[in-house]
Design a protein around this motif. Structure first.
Motif, PDB file in Angstrom:
ATOM      1  N   ILE A  44       0.852  -0.971  -0.028  1.00 15.68           N
ATOM      2  CA  ILE A  44      -0.090   0.016  -0.128  1.00 15.68           C
ATOM      3  C   ILE A  44       0.936   1.143   0.107  1.00 15.68           C
ATOM      4  O   ILE A  44       1.836   1.307   1.028  1.00 15.68           O
ATOM      5  N   LYS A  45       0.701   1.965  -0.755  1.00 14.11           N
ATOM      6  CA  LYS A  45       1.380   3.372  -0.984  1.00 14.11           C
ATOM      7  C   LYS A  45       0.983   4.586  -0.471  1.00 14.11           C
ATOM      8  O   LYS A  45       1.582   5.367   0.099  1.00 14.11           O
ATOM      9  N   CYS A  46      -0.567   4.555  -0.242  1.00 12.11           N
ATOM     10  CA  CYS A  46      -1.036   5.814   0.180  1.00 12.11           C
ATOM     11  C   CYS A  46      -2.328   5.624   1.203  1.00 12.11           C
ATOM     12  O   CYS A  46      -3.057   4.536   0.571  1.00 12.11           O
ATOM     13  N   VAL A  47      -2.754   6.362   1.944  1.00 14.55           N
ATOM     14  CA  VAL A  47      -3.912   6.274   2.691  1.00 14.55           C
ATOM     15  C   VAL A  47      -4.394   7.606   2.892  1.00 14.55           C
ATOM     16  O   VAL A  47      -3.759   8.445   3.238  1.00 14.55           O
ATOM     17  N   ALA A  48      -5.792   7.798   2.690  1.00 14.01           N
ATOM     18  CA  ALA A  48      -6.534   9.092   3.151  1.00 14.01           C
ATOM     19  C   ALA A  48      -7.750   8.478   3.826  1.00 14.01           C
ATOM     20  O   ALA A  48      -8.259   7.537   3.570  1.00 14.01           O
ATOM     21  N   ALA A  49      -8.128   9.422   4.775  1.00 16.53           N
ATOM     22  CA  ALA A  49      -9.326   9.314   5.414  1.00 16.53           C
ATOM     23  C   ALA A  49     -10.569  10.605   5.271  1.00 16.53           C
ATOM     24  O   ALA A  49     -10.020  11.752   5.073  1.00 16.53           O
ATOM     25  N   SER A  50     -11.654  10.259   5.341  1.00 14.65           N
ATOM     26  CA  SER A  50     -12.585  11.109   5.324  1.00 14.65           C
ATOM     27  C   SER A  50     -12.419  12.070   6.416  1.00 14.65           C
ATOM     28  O   SER A  50     -11.970  11.916   7.516  1.00 14.65           O
ATOM     29  N   ALA A  51     -13.326  13.266   6.621  1.00 13.56           N
ATOM     30  CA  ALA A  51     -13.162  14.254   7.616  1.00 13.56           C
ATOM     31  C   ALA A  51     -13.553  13.558   9.106  1.00 13.56           C
ATOM     32  O   ALA A  51     -12.699  13.987  10.099  1.00 13.56           O
TER      33      ALA A  51
ATOM     34  N   MET B 187      -3.401  10.207  -2.343  1.00 15.19           N
ATOM     35  CA  MET B 187      -4.924  10.609  -2.565  1.00 15.19           C
ATOM     36  C   MET B 187      -5.208  11.202  -1.238  1.00 15.19           C
ATOM     37  O   MET B 187      -4.230  11.307  -0.234  1.00 15.19           O
ATOM     38  N   ARG B 188      -6.476  12.100  -1.110  1.00 12.90           N
ATOM     39  CA  ARG B 188      -6.892  12.711  -0.331  1.00 12.90           C
ATOM     40  C   ARG B 188      -8.280  12.474  -0.267  1.00 12.90           C
ATOM     41  O   ARG B 188      -8.963  12.195  -1.260  1.00 12.90           O
ATOM     42  N   TYR B 189      -9.152  12.978   0.633  1.00 14.29           N
ATOM     43  CA  TYR B 189     -10.438  13.151   0.576  1.00 14.29           C
ATOM     44  C   TYR B 189     -11.074  14.452   0.315  1.00 14.29           C
ATOM     45  O   TYR B 189     -10.643  15.536   0.774  1.00 14.29           O
ATOM     46  N   ASP B 190     -11.792  14.571  -0.755  1.00 12.41           N
ATOM     47  CA  ASP B 190     -12.462  15.664  -1.016  1.00 12.41           C
ATOM     48  C   ASP B 190     -13.984  15.782  -0.420  1.00 12.41           C
ATOM     49  O   ASP B 190     -15.027  15.309  -1.094  1.00 12.41           O
TER      50      ASP B 190
ATOM     51  N   LEU C 141     -14.381   6.805   6.673  1.00 11.06           N
ATOM     52  CA  LEU C 141     -14.125   6.313   5.344  1.00 11.06           C
ATOM     53  C   LEU C 141     -12.706   6.163   5.230  1.00 11.06           C
ATOM     54  O   LEU C 141     -12.136   7.276   5.529  1.00 11.06           O
ATOM     55  N   VAL C 142     -11.991   5.158   4.819  1.00 10.87           N
ATOM     56  CA  VAL C 142     -10.641   5.116   4.666  1.00 10.87           C
ATOM     57  C   VAL C 142     -10.406   4.450   3.301  1.00 10.87           C
ATOM     58  O   VAL C 142     -10.639   3.400   3.125  1.00 10.87           O
ATOM     59  N   ALA C 143      -9.426   5.463   2.582  1.00 16.94           N
ATOM     60  CA  ALA C 143      -9.110   4.872   1.293  1.00 16.94           C
ATOM     61  C   ALA C 143      -7.634   4.725   1.280  1.00 16.94           C
ATOM     62  O   ALA C 143      -6.829   5.225   1.644  1.00 16.94           O
ATOM     63  N   THR C 144      -7.370   3.506   0.482  1.00 15.15           N
ATOM     64  CA  THR C 144      -5.917   3.000   0.293  1.00 15.15           C
ATOM     65  C   THR C 144      -5.725   3.140  -1.154  1.00 15.15           C
ATOM     66  O   THR C 144      -6.514   2.580  -2.057  1.00 15.15           O
ATOM     67  N   GLY C 145      -4.452   3.050  -1.555  1.00 18.21           N
ATOM     68  CA  GLY C 145      -3.837   3.011  -3.049  1.00 18.21           C
ATOM     69  C   GLY C 145      -2.636   2.212  -3.068  1.00 18.21           C
ATOM     70  O   GLY C 145      -1.545   2.314  -2.217  1.00 18.21           O
ATOM     71  N   SER C 146      -2.403   1.243  -3.982  1.00 19.97           N
ATOM     72  CA  SER C 146      -1.208   0.501  -4.091  1.00 19.97           C
ATOM     73  C   SER C 146      -0.309   0.682  -5.006  1.00 19.97           C
ATOM     74  O   SER C 146      -0.855   1.405  -6.373  1.00 19.97           O
ATOM     75  N   TYR C 147       0.965   0.316  -4.921  1.00 24.39           N
ATOM     76  CA  TYR C 147       1.737   0.323  -6.232  1.00 24.39           C
ATOM     77  C   TYR C 147       1.240  -0.329  -7.249  1.00 24.39           C
ATOM     78  O   TYR C 147       1.583  -0.141  -8.483  1.00 24.39           O
ATOM     79  N   ALA C 148       0.494  -1.244  -7.091  1.00 26.03           N
ATOM     80  CA  ALA C 148      -0.056  -2.239  -8.396  1.00 26.03           C
ATOM     81  C   ALA C 148      -1.402  -1.384  -8.726  1.00 26.03           C
ATOM     82  O   ALA C 148      -1.949  -1.889 -10.062  1.00 26.03           O
TER      83      ALA C 148
END
Length: 78
Positions: free
Chosen positions: A10-17, A55-58, A21-28
């Protein structure tokens, strides 16, 4: 520990306010959204094979924009 749908690092993680909600993004290139309320992954997709770099939450759109090593930004729905 929370098991993820990722099969690569997992390369990046972002959370809602409020952290519901927590989003993750991977090298793949896979992106996934986890609901802390339900304890389930509510969205899983692989919009690119180039990999997610950040990534980030908008709060305005209710999405997680995820930048990729292919030069694109993908709007991850929640």
């Amino acid at each position: 520990m929370i098991a993820t749908p990722h099969d690569h690092s997992i390369k990046c993680v972002a959370a809602s306010a409020y952290g519901t909600l927590v989003a993750t993004g991977s090298y793949a290139g896979m992106v996934a959204v986890y609901s802390t309320d339900s304890g389930e992954w509510t969205y899983v997709d692989k919009p690119t094979t180039a990999g997610s770099s950040s990534m980030r939450y908008d709060a305005h759109t209710g999405r997680f924009p995820a930048s990729s090593y292919d030069g694109s930004v993908y709007a991850v729905p929640v």
